[in-house]
Write a protein that holds these residues in place. Structure first.
Motif, PDB file in Angstrom:
ATOM      1  N   THR A   1      32.019  20.348   9.387  1.00  0.00           N
ATOM      2  CA  THR A   1      32.528  20.078   8.041  1.00  0.00           C
ATOM      3  C   THR A   1      32.966  18.621   7.901  1.00  0.00           C
ATOM      4  OG1 THR A   1      34.721  20.855   8.723  1.00  0.00           O
ATOM      5  CG2 THR A   1      33.271  22.452   7.630  1.00  0.00           C
TER       6      THR A   1
ATOM      7  N   PRO B   1      38.877  25.916   7.099  1.00  0.00           N
ATOM      8  CA  PRO B   1      39.246  27.163   6.423  1.00  0.00           C
ATOM      9  C   PRO B   1      38.843  27.187   4.952  1.00  0.00           C
ATOM     10  CG  PRO B   1      41.032  26.473   7.845  1.00  0.00           C
ATOM     11  CD  PRO B   1      40.033  25.344   7.827  1.00  0.00           C
ATOM     12  N   ARG B   2      39.010  26.062   4.251  1.00  0.00           N
ATOM     13  CA  ARG B   2      38.599  26.019   2.839  1.00  0.00           C
ATOM     14  C   ARG B   2      37.096  26.204   2.700  1.00  0.00           C
ATOM     15  NH1 ARG B   2      42.447  21.774   2.601  1.00  0.00           N
ATOM     16  NH2 ARG B   2      40.784  20.223   2.798  1.00  0.00           N
ATOM     17  N   ALA B   3      36.345  25.578   3.592  1.00  0.00           N
ATOM     18  CA  ALA B   3      34.889  25.707   3.546  1.00  0.00           C
ATOM     19  C   ALA B   3      34.462  27.147   3.817  1.00  0.00           C
ATOM     20  CB  ALA B   3      34.251  24.763   4.561  1.00  0.00           C
TER      21      ALA B   3
ATOM     22  N   GLY C   1      42.777  21.833   7.323  1.00  0.00           N
ATOM     23  CA  GLY C   1      42.456  22.630   6.141  1.00  0.00           C
ATOM     24  C   GLY C   1      41.007  22.626   5.706  1.00  0.00           C
ATOM     25  N   ALA C   2      40.222  21.650   6.118  1.00  0.00           N
ATOM     26  CA  ALA C   2      38.849  21.525   5.612  1.00  0.00           C
ATOM     27  C   ALA C   2      37.978  22.713   6.002  1.00  0.00           C
ATOM     28  CB  ALA C   2      38.226  20.222   6.103  1.00  0.00           C
TER      29      ALA C   2
ATOM     30  N   ALA D   1      36.294  29.847   3.283  1.00  0.00           N
ATOM     31  CA  ALA D   1      36.726  30.678   2.155  1.00  0.00           C
ATOM     32  C   ALA D   1      35.746  30.604   0.994  1.00  0.00           C
ATOM     33  CB  ALA D   1      38.119  30.245   1.695  1.00  0.00           C
ATOM     34  N   ALA D   2      35.116  29.448   0.826  1.00  0.00           N
ATOM     35  CA  ALA D   2      34.188  29.246  -0.291  1.00  0.00           C
ATOM     36  C   ALA D   2      32.757  29.673   0.042  1.00  0.00           C
ATOM     37  CB  ALA D   2      34.198  27.775  -0.712  1.00  0.00           C
TER      38      ALA D   2
ATOM     39  N   ALA E   1      41.081  31.554   6.465  1.00  0.00           N
ATOM     40  CA  ALA E   1      40.268  31.484   5.244  1.00  0.00           C
ATOM     41  C   ALA E   1      40.409  32.740   4.395  1.00  0.00           C
ATOM     42  CB  ALA E   1      38.802  31.275   5.622  1.00  0.00           C
TER      43      ALA E   1
END
Length: 244
Positions: free
Chosen positions: A84, A137-139, A134-135, A141-142, A163
């Motif tokens: 990421t 987990p955010r990726a 955070g990058a 989750a999306a 996530a």
């Protein structure tokens, strides 16, 4: 040999359980594997996401299994390491360097594998550092969409938990992180691999072999999986828990 002969047959009735030390699967899993292998027209696309502090065996074992599977199925497998962050050198937990050329692109893959590493090092590289950044987990989750399977092994499940992907769902992880995963809302199962459809998780460090072999079987069929086992001189162990 008896186990390999069994895996080559696709049964439509009852649960099929293999002896101790071997892979166990339900007949519904066999049916799903056969259907997946039949409908696939292109290569199985696999992305293994890596990060500083990732455990070597967590990412290398599934990479080798999926790469070997390409030799045992007519449509092949495309497997790659992704990040990421900026493509470049990733430093694993024991110092191995992996040159990562590909960026995170979940829309371009069929299967994402999330390895673990660094769970016991809160102040070093690994899963906790990735959660703090955070990058990733955010990726994650999306990422979910129709046709995509997200999987993890070992403490990679902690990243899936961050996530929000394991909450309320059957899952597993390294034995040292099971209590944490349950505290975060995961329905932890005592199985080597837990298959909940588009979410597949596996236990500790060496279970990356089982995770990959199970997904090869599910997506490419039993002949591909037994071909890889023969090539690697390794037979999958433990139980695969499947949602009914």
């Amino acid at each position: 040999m008896e186990r390999r002969e069994f895996l080559r047959r696709t049964s439509a009735a009852g649960a099929a359980t293999l002896g101790a030390g071997t892979l166990a699967a339900t007949a519904s899993g066999s049916t799903r594997a056969a259907a997946a292998a039949t409908r696939r027209t292109g290569p199985l696309r696999v992305d293994i996401v890596v990060f500083d502090g990732v455990e070597e065996l967590d990412c290398i074992a599934p990479y080798e299994v999926f790469s070997a599977a390409s030799m045992h199925h007519e449509n092949g497998v495309e497997v790659r390491y992704v990040t990421t962050g900026r493509p470049g050198l990733i430093r694993c937990g024991y110092g191995t360097g992996i040159q990562v050329k590909h960026r995170w692109a979940p829309q371009e893959t069929d299967l994402i594998v999330v390895p673990g590493g660094g769970y016991t090092r809160r102040d070093g590289p690994g899963v906790w550092a990735e959660i703090d950044k955070g990058a990733l987990p955010r990726a994650l989750a999306a990422a979910p969409r129709e046709g995509l399977t997200i999987s993890s092994l070992c403490t990679g499940a902690v990243l899936l938990s961050a996530a929000g992907l394991t909450r309320g769902r059957p899952c597993t992880t390294h034995h040292g992180a099971k209590a944490y995963l349950a505290e975060q809302g995961g329905l932890v199962k005592d199985a080597r691999v837990v298959d909940d459809g588009d979410l597949v998780t596996a236990g500790g460090i060496t279970s990356g072999l089982e995770l990959a072999l199970w997904l090869v079987r599910r997506e490419l069929g039993s002949d591909a999986a037994t071909g890889v086992e023969t090539m690697l001189e390794y037979e999958a162990r433990g139980t695969v828990w499947q949602a009914s």
